[in-house]
Design an enzyme around this catalytic site. Structure first.
Site, PDB file in Angstrom:
ATOM      1  N   GLY A  87      17.721   9.476  -0.591  1.00 47.79           N
ATOM      2  CA  GLY A  87      16.321   9.845  -0.830  1.00 47.79           C
ATOM      3  C   GLY A  87      15.577   9.799   0.486  1.00 47.79           C
ATOM      4  N   PRO A  88      14.297  10.190   0.458  1.00 45.95           N
ATOM      5  CG  PRO A  88      12.104  10.719  -0.156  1.00 45.95           C
ATOM      6  CD  PRO A  88      13.512  10.613  -0.706  1.00 45.95           C
ATOM      7  N   GLY A  92      12.489   3.530  -1.790  1.00 46.86           N
ATOM      8  CA  GLY A  92      13.019   2.320  -2.419  1.00 46.86           C
ATOM      9  C   GLY A  92      14.534   2.215  -2.318  1.00 46.86           C
ATOM     10  CD  GLU A 165      17.797   2.166   8.015  1.00 46.85           C
ATOM     11  OE1 GLU A 165      17.841   3.418   7.952  1.00 46.85           O
ATOM     12  OE2 GLU A 165      16.738   1.514   8.007  1.00 46.85           O
ATOM     13  CD  GLU A 241      21.133   8.592  15.544  1.00 44.00           C
ATOM     14  OE1 GLU A 241      21.033   7.680  16.399  1.00 44.00           O
ATOM     15  OE2 GLU A 241      22.192   8.867  14.981  1.00 44.00           O
TER      16      GLU A 241
HETATM   17  N1  LIG Z   1       3.900   5.796   2.599  1.00 49.74           N
HETATM   18  C1  LIG Z   1       4.294   4.521   2.610  1.00 49.74           C
HETATM   19  N2  LIG Z   1       4.063   3.729   3.681  1.00 49.74           N
HETATM   20  C2  LIG Z   1       4.480   2.441   3.710  1.00 49.74           C
HETATM   21  N3  LIG Z   1       5.122   1.836   2.672  1.00 49.74           N
HETATM   22  C3  LIG Z   1       5.352   2.560   1.581  1.00 49.74           C
HETATM   23  C4  LIG Z   1       4.950   3.938   1.497  1.00 49.74           C
HETATM   24  N4  LIG Z   1       5.320   4.402   0.285  1.00 49.74           N
HETATM   25  C5  LIG Z   1       5.931   3.369  -0.348  1.00 49.74           C
HETATM   26  N5  LIG Z   1       5.936   2.268   0.428  1.00 49.74           N
HETATM   27  C6  LIG Z   1       6.508   0.952   0.118  1.00 49.74           C
HETATM   28  O1  LIG Z   1       7.881   0.970   0.474  1.00 49.74           O
HETATM   29  C7  LIG Z   1       8.635   0.407  -0.594  1.00 49.74           C
HETATM   30  C8  LIG Z   1      10.063   0.918  -0.548  1.00 49.74           C
HETATM   31  O2  LIG Z   1      10.659   0.349   0.602  1.00 49.74           O
HETATM   32  P1  LIG Z   1      12.187   0.518   0.909  1.00 49.74           P
HETATM   33  O3  LIG Z   1      13.014  -0.001  -0.221  1.00 49.74           O
HETATM   34  O4  LIG Z   1      12.403  -0.099   2.265  1.00 49.74           O
HETATM   35  O5  LIG Z   1      12.352   2.107   0.989  1.00 49.74           O
HETATM   36  P2  LIG Z   1      13.427   2.982   1.756  1.00 49.74           P
HETATM   37  O6  LIG Z   1      14.606   2.122   2.074  1.00 49.74           O
HETATM   38  O7  LIG Z   1      13.760   4.114   0.816  1.00 49.74           O
HETATM   39  O8  LIG Z   1      12.734   3.501   2.991  1.00 49.74           O
HETATM   40  C9  LIG Z   1       7.880   0.822  -1.818  1.00 49.74           C
HETATM   41  O9  LIG Z   1       8.169  -0.014  -2.902  1.00 49.74           O
HETATM   42  C10 LIG Z   1       6.438   0.696  -1.371  1.00 49.74           C
HETATM   43  O10 LIG Z   1       5.967  -0.624  -1.530  1.00 49.74           O
HETATM   44  C1  LIG Z   2      13.585  11.083   8.684  1.00 46.78           C
HETATM   45  C2  LIG Z   2      14.239  10.403   9.845  1.00 46.78           C
HETATM   46  C3  LIG Z   2      14.298   9.016   9.887  1.00 46.78           C
HETATM   47  N1  LIG Z   2      14.873   8.387  10.929  1.00 46.78           N
HETATM   48  C4  LIG Z   2      14.913   6.928  10.986  1.00 46.78           C
HETATM   49  C5  LIG Z   2      13.592   6.261  10.754  1.00 46.78           C
HETATM   50  C6  LIG Z   2      13.977   4.922  10.197  1.00 46.78           C
HETATM   51  O1  LIG Z   2      14.227   4.047  11.309  1.00 46.78           O
HETATM   52  C7  LIG Z   2      15.270   5.212   9.457  1.00 46.78           C
HETATM   53  C8  LIG Z   2      15.073   5.360   7.969  1.00 46.78           C
HETATM   54  O2  LIG Z   2      14.689   4.155   7.397  1.00 46.78           O
HETATM   55  P1  LIG Z   2      14.432   3.956   5.801  1.00 46.78           P
HETATM   56  O3  LIG Z   2      15.090   2.653   5.484  1.00 46.78           O
HETATM   57  O4  LIG Z   2      15.056   5.096   5.072  1.00 46.78           O
HETATM   58  O5  LIG Z   2      12.959   3.906   5.631  1.00 46.78           O
HETATM   59  O6  LIG Z   2      15.756   6.444   9.972  1.00 46.78           O
HETATM   60  C9  LIG Z   2      15.458   9.124  11.959  1.00 46.78           C
HETATM   61  O7  LIG Z   2      16.021   8.560  12.904  1.00 46.78           O
HETATM   62  N2  LIG Z   2      15.394  10.498  11.918  1.00 46.78           N
HETATM   63  C10 LIG Z   2      14.803  11.154  10.895  1.00 46.78           C
HETATM   64  O8  LIG Z   2      14.793  12.436  10.918  1.00 46.78           O
END
Ligand SMILES: Nc1ncnc2c1ncn2[C@@H]1O[C@H](COP(=O)(O)OP(=O)(O)O)[C@@H](O)[C@H]1O
Ligand SMILES: Cc1cn([C@H]2C[C@H](O)[C@@H](COP(=O)(O)O)O2)c(=O)[nH]c1=O
Ligand SMILES: [Zn+2]
Length: 282
Positions: A87-88, A92, A165, A241
């Site tokens: 997912g993006p 979560g 990651e 990256e």
């Molecule tokens: N736009 C946003 N900016 C910062 N935090 C966000 C945003 N949207 C959602 N969140 C928080 O990030 C949480 C998800 O975090 P995480 O599990 O680390 O996501 P992922 O690993 O997919 O990046 C959500 O439950 C919410 O609290």
């Molecule tokens: C879209 C995108 C993301 N990244 C990097 C940015 C963050 O450090 C991680 C993703 O972290 P998350 O746990 O999924 O929030 O990846 C990147 O290097 N390049 C990209 O295009």
């Protein structure tokens, strides 16, 4: 010698914070049922596998269960499993991974979590979600070093391996094959399916053919609140990256991804033409 339960507790610092209710808002496209137990890492059995490493680094742990360790190890199926969470950003994925790992640990399975050492945002000893939930982990450059880093005995004891990651690991496919097919491990992988240009990111999509389950999570579009499928980069940088959080990226729906890209491209060309004009002034 293994540490006592009380010393083990201090190795996980700080403890898990409760699941954010934001997580409950994220909806998988393809649903599979999650174990119902809630987070509770208050009493983990922490296996200190490498005494030469400074605590709290060696994060392989299991919740004490009625089974002996041998029984626990034998209970893992000869053939393992691969579960993929994509997912993006902000969808979560890490929250879901930690939740799965916790559920496995609660059922008496021995677990360890790996993340890429490229992401130094929250230090290298923990995986941290965007809302602050954290779990100790191994931060590695590549997955092939994992077995040697934790030691053969500790690796053999492991039932479940979490990888966060995953887009940053080039050897993801080979590691998942080896761990699930030959070593009988359950591997739970979380990572970005696409980069900021919606191109396939790293080897995450390559492991779909290996997977038992695949779950695509969505975030909330920062501009309209609809389901966000994509990650928009807010800055001018073009390398694939680029480590960052909400300062650099935002989750967006399809409509706002398209219009956002147009805005970013327009702003970029305006700035570039201004730079050119400025150069011709002198
Ligand atoms: N736009 C946003 N900016 C910062 N935090 C966000 C945003 N949207 C959602 N969140 C928080 O990030 C949480 C998800 O975090 P995480 O599990 O680390 O996501 P992922 O690993 O997919 O990046 C959500 O439950 C919410 O609290
Ligand atoms: C879209 C995108 C993301 N990244 C990097 C940015 C963050 O450090 C991680 C993703 O972290 P998350 O746990 O999924 O929030 O990846 C990147 O290097 N390049 C990209 O295009
Ligand atoms: Zn939107």
């Amino acid at each position: 010698m293994l540490p006592t339960i009380s010393s083990m507790k201090s190795l996980i610092s700080p403890p898990f914070s409760p699941i954010s209710h934001h997580f409950l808002k994220t909806k998988p496209f393809a649903f599979f049922s999650l174990p119902s137990k809630r987070f509770n890492l208050s009493n983990p059995k922490f296996l200190h596998t490498n005494p030469s490493m400074p605590s709290p680094t060696p994060p392989i742990f299991s919740i004490p269960s009625r089974q002996s360790h041998t029984e626990t190890t034998q209970s893992s199926s000869p053939c393992g499993e691969v579960h993929v969470i994509v997912g993006p950003m902000f969808a979560g994925k890490t929250t879901s991974l930690l939740r799965r790992i916790q559920a496995e640990s609660n059922s008496g399975r021995t677990v360890a979590v790996i993340k890429s050492n490229k992401d130094t945002r929250y230090g290298l000893d923990s995986i941290v979600t965007h809302d602050g939930m954290k779990l100790p982990c191994w931060a590695l450059e590549n997955l092939s070093s994992f077995r040697q880093k934790i030691g053969k005995d500790a690796y053999d004891q492991l039932d479940v391996i979490g990888i966060d990651e995953a887009q940053f690991f080039e050897d993801l496919y080979d590691f998942c094959c080896e761990a699930a097919d030959h070593d009988g491990k359950t591997v739970i992988v979380a990572g970005l399916d696409g980069d900021y240009l919606r191109r396939s990111f790293g080897s995450v999509l390559d492991i779909i053919p290996l997977a038992n389950t695949v779950m695509k999570l969505t975030a909330r579009c920062e501009l309209c609140g609809k389901k966000a499928l994509f990650t928009l980069r807010k800055t001018d940088e073009k390398q694939t990256e680029l480590i960052g959080g909400a300062d650099v990226y935002m989750p967006v729906c399809r409509q706002h991804y398209v219009s956002g890209q147009v805005v970013i491209e327009t702003a970029r060309s305006v700035l570039e033409s201004q730079k050119l004009q400025c150069g011709s002034c002198t």
